[in-house]
Design a protein around this motif. Structure first.
Motif, PDB file in Angstrom:
ATOM      1  N   THR A  37       0.851  -1.199   0.000  1.00  0.00           N
ATOM      2  CA  THR A  37       0.000   0.000   0.000  1.00  0.00           C
ATOM      3  C   THR A  37       0.882   1.244   0.000  1.00  0.00           C
ATOM      4  O   THR A  37       1.821   1.344   0.793  1.00  0.00           O
ATOM      5  CB  THR A  37      -0.937   0.021   1.234  1.00  0.00           C
ATOM      6  N   ILE A  38       0.590   2.164  -0.897  1.00  0.00           N
ATOM      7  CA  ILE A  38       1.341   3.418  -1.004  1.00  0.00           C
ATOM      8  C   ILE A  38       0.412   4.560  -0.588  1.00  0.00           C
ATOM      9  O   ILE A  38      -0.630   4.787  -1.202  1.00  0.00           O
ATOM     10  CB  ILE A  38       1.854   3.628  -2.450  1.00  0.00           C
ATOM     11  N   TYR A  39       0.772   5.236   0.495  1.00  0.00           N
ATOM     12  CA  TYR A  39      -0.045   6.314   1.064  1.00  0.00           C
ATOM     13  C   TYR A  39       0.871   7.524   1.225  1.00  0.00           C
ATOM     14  O   TYR A  39       1.403   7.778   2.297  1.00  0.00           O
ATOM     15  CB  TYR A  39      -0.626   5.849   2.400  1.00  0.00           C
ATOM     16  N   LEU A  40       1.113   8.205   0.116  1.00  0.00           N
ATOM     17  CA  LEU A  40       2.115   9.276   0.075  1.00  0.00           C
ATOM     18  C   LEU A  40       1.542  10.569  -0.489  1.00  0.00           C
ATOM     19  O   LEU A  40       0.570  10.546  -1.246  1.00  0.00           O
ATOM     20  CB  LEU A  40       3.287   8.850  -0.826  1.00  0.00           C
ATOM     21  N   PRO A  41       2.194  11.688  -0.169  1.00  0.00           N
ATOM     22  CA  PRO A  41       1.826  12.945  -0.842  1.00  0.00           C
ATOM     23  C   PRO A  41       2.403  12.931  -2.258  1.00  0.00           C
ATOM     24  O   PRO A  41       3.047  11.961  -2.658  1.00  0.00           O
ATOM     25  CB  PRO A  41       2.499  14.012   0.023  1.00  0.00           C
ATOM     26  N   ASP A  78      -8.360  -5.004   2.967  1.00  0.00           N
ATOM     27  CA  ASP A  78      -8.870  -5.666   1.776  1.00  0.00           C
ATOM     28  C   ASP A  78      -7.744  -6.227   0.903  1.00  0.00           C
ATOM     29  O   ASP A  78      -7.835  -7.318   0.375  1.00  0.00           O
ATOM     30  CB  ASP A  78      -9.729  -4.694   0.958  1.00  0.00           C
ATOM     31  N   SER A  79      -6.660  -5.449   0.774  1.00  0.00           N
ATOM     32  CA  SER A  79      -5.565  -5.877  -0.109  1.00  0.00           C
ATOM     33  C   SER A  79      -4.580  -6.810   0.598  1.00  0.00           C
ATOM     34  O   SER A  79      -3.711  -7.389  -0.037  1.00  0.00           O
ATOM     35  CB  SER A  79      -4.809  -4.658  -0.637  1.00  0.00           C
ATOM     36  N   GLU A  80      -4.707  -6.935   1.929  1.00  0.00           N
ATOM     37  CA  GLU A  80      -3.772  -7.740   2.730  1.00  0.00           C
ATOM     38  C   GLU A  80      -2.321  -7.343   2.447  1.00  0.00           C
ATOM     39  O   GLU A  80      -1.470  -8.173   2.136  1.00  0.00           O
ATOM     40  CB  GLU A  80      -3.984  -9.241   2.479  1.00  0.00           C
ATOM     41  N   SER A  81      -2.064  -6.051   2.540  1.00  0.00           N
ATOM     42  CA  SER A  81      -0.727  -5.521   2.238  1.00  0.00           C
ATOM     43  C   SER A  81       0.333  -6.002   3.205  1.00  0.00           C
ATOM     44  O   SER A  81       0.103  -6.107   4.402  1.00  0.00           O
ATOM     45  CB  SER A  81      -0.759  -3.992   2.244  1.00  0.00           C
ATOM     46  N   LYS A  82       1.501  -6.269   2.631  1.00  0.00           N
ATOM     47  CA  LYS A  82       2.653  -6.729   3.407  1.00  0.00           C
ATOM     48  C   LYS A  82       3.458  -5.533   3.931  1.00  0.00           C
ATOM     49  O   LYS A  82       4.040  -5.576   5.000  1.00  0.00           O
ATOM     50  CB  LYS A  82       3.538  -7.583   2.490  1.00  0.00           C
ATOM     51  N   VAL A  83       3.493  -4.470   3.123  1.00  0.00           N
ATOM     52  CA  VAL A  83       4.263  -3.268   3.462  1.00  0.00           C
ATOM     53  C   VAL A  83       3.411  -2.042   3.161  1.00  0.00           C
ATOM     54  O   VAL A  83       2.643  -2.032   2.198  1.00  0.00           O
ATOM     55  CB  VAL A  83       5.583  -3.198   2.637  1.00  0.00           C
ATOM     56  N   ILE A  84       3.575  -1.005   3.987  1.00  0.00           N
ATOM     57  CA  ILE A  84       2.934   0.277   3.716  1.00  0.00           C
ATOM     58  C   ILE A  84       4.039   1.301   3.538  1.00  0.00           C
ATOM     59  O   ILE A  84       5.002   1.332   4.307  1.00  0.00           O
ATOM     60  CB  ILE A  84       2.025   0.715   4.882  1.00  0.00           C
ATOM     61  N   ILE A  85       3.896   2.133   2.511  1.00  0.00           N
ATOM     62  CA  ILE A  85       4.868   3.204   2.276  1.00  0.00           C
ATOM     63  C   ILE A  85       4.121   4.509   2.490  1.00  0.00           C
ATOM     64  O   ILE A  85       3.106   4.781   1.841  1.00  0.00           O
ATOM     65  CB  ILE A  85       5.447   3.118   0.852  1.00  0.00           C
ATOM     66  N   THR A  86       4.614   5.303   3.442  1.00  0.00           N
ATOM     67  CA  THR A  86       3.954   6.563   3.758  1.00  0.00           C
ATOM     68  C   THR A  86       5.009   7.646   3.996  1.00  0.00           C
ATOM     69  O   THR A  86       6.183   7.445   3.690  1.00  0.00           O
ATOM     70  CB  THR A  86       3.008   6.389   4.976  1.00  0.00           C
ATOM     71  N   ALA A  87       4.587   8.788   4.520  1.00  0.00           N
ATOM     72  CA  ALA A  87       5.514   9.881   4.833  1.00  0.00           C
ATOM     73  C   ALA A  87       5.172  10.415   6.217  1.00  0.00           C
ATOM     74  O   ALA A  87       4.076  10.155   6.731  1.00  0.00           O
ATOM     75  CB  ALA A  87       5.392  10.997   3.794  1.00  0.00           C
ATOM     76  N   ASP A  88       6.104  11.156   6.811  1.00  0.00           N
ATOM     77  CA  ASP A  88       5.820  11.740   8.127  1.00  0.00           C
ATOM     78  C   ASP A  88       4.625  12.685   8.017  1.00  0.00           C
ATOM     79  O   ASP A  88       3.865  12.875   8.951  1.00  0.00           O
ATOM     80  CB  ASP A  88       7.061  12.431   8.724  1.00  0.00           C
ATOM     81  N   GLY A  89       4.443  13.249   6.844  1.00  0.00           N
ATOM     82  CA  GLY A  89       3.308  14.130   6.591  1.00  0.00           C
ATOM     83  C   GLY A  89       3.370  14.617   5.161  1.00  0.00           C
ATOM     84  O   GLY A  89       4.316  14.308   4.436  1.00  0.00           O
ATOM     85  N   GLY A  90       2.356  15.351   4.759  1.00  0.00           N
ATOM     86  CA  GLY A  90       2.348  15.905   3.412  1.00  0.00           C
ATOM     87  C   GLY A  90       1.713  17.281   3.447  1.00  0.00           C
ATOM     88  O   GLY A  90       0.978  17.597   4.388  1.00  0.00           O
ATOM     89  N   TYR A  91       2.019  18.102   2.458  1.00  0.00           N
ATOM     90  CA  TYR A  91       1.436  19.441   2.408  1.00  0.00           C
ATOM     91  C   TYR A  91       0.222  19.439   1.497  1.00  0.00           C
ATOM     92  O   TYR A  91       0.276  18.948   0.379  1.00  0.00           O
ATOM     93  CB  TYR A  91       2.465  20.448   1.883  1.00  0.00           C
TER      94      TYR A  91
END
Length: 185
Positions: A37-41, A78-91
């Motif tokens: 899962t990619i949850y990035l700005p 739902d996707s049963e993700s193995k890894v999540i890629i995120t950021a400390d925050g986004g603008y």
């Protein structure tokens, strides 16, 4: 890091970063068919992460950086993700969206993925759980990646899944659309 900041990557530099991050994901046990899962700005790392997943045959699910804890939780589960890629925050519109905090909250409600990779974007302090959370820049400077700027591209069939896109917005159960490699033009 306010809106309007520009970073430029040549194809060569992009390829190098993608190979390095592909190797990071592989070192975390991500292989062909696993979900990420990619949850990035809107930063270059979002493209690097997508391409790295495609390179190693992992299926990426990009979740819009403005989505709520519930929306993110539903998609991770739902996707049963193995890894999540995120950021400390986004603008967003000059305000900071606390992405890492939203991820932490979402993970209290689900069988947590093995690893969370965090891109430093705002520099604001965030909770980092030992053994689960890792800084992107630290992973990218490990000897593992420094010495392995090459990564074999996984051979995929046209019908192999490339990414999952959830169609329903902020309400209702997420409906996943599975996109195959053959449909990627």
């Amino acid at each position: 890091g306010e809106d309007g900041e520009v970073r430029t990557l040549s194809y060569h530099a992009l390829n190098r970063e993608v190979c390095k991050f592909s190797n990071v994901l592989k070192s975390m046990g991500v292989s062909k068919g696993d979900r990420v899962t990619i949850y990035l700005p809107r930063i270059p790392e979002i493209v690097i992460a997508m391409l790295a997943c495609a390179k190693i045959g992992a299926i990426h699910s990009v979740v819009y950086g403005g989505f709520s804890v519930e929306a993110l939780h539903g998609r991770i589960e739902d996707s049963e993700s193995k890894v999540i890629i995120t950021a400390d925050g986004g603008y967003m519109n000059g305000k900071i969206v606390e992405l890492k905090k939203i991820v932490d909250e979402a993970l209290t409600r689900t069988a947590a993925p093995e690893n969370v990779v965090v891109v430093q974007r705002t520099g604001k302090p965030v909770n980092m759980e030992a053994g689960r959370d890792y800084w992107y820049h630290e992973l990218m400077s490990l000897p593992l990646t420094r010495n392995s700027q090459r990564c074999e591209t996984e051979v995929m069939d046209a019908e192999d899944p490339l990414f999952i896109l959830y169609t329903s917005g902020t309400t209702g159960k997420p409906k996943a659309v599975l996109h195959t490699h053959g449909g990627y033009q």
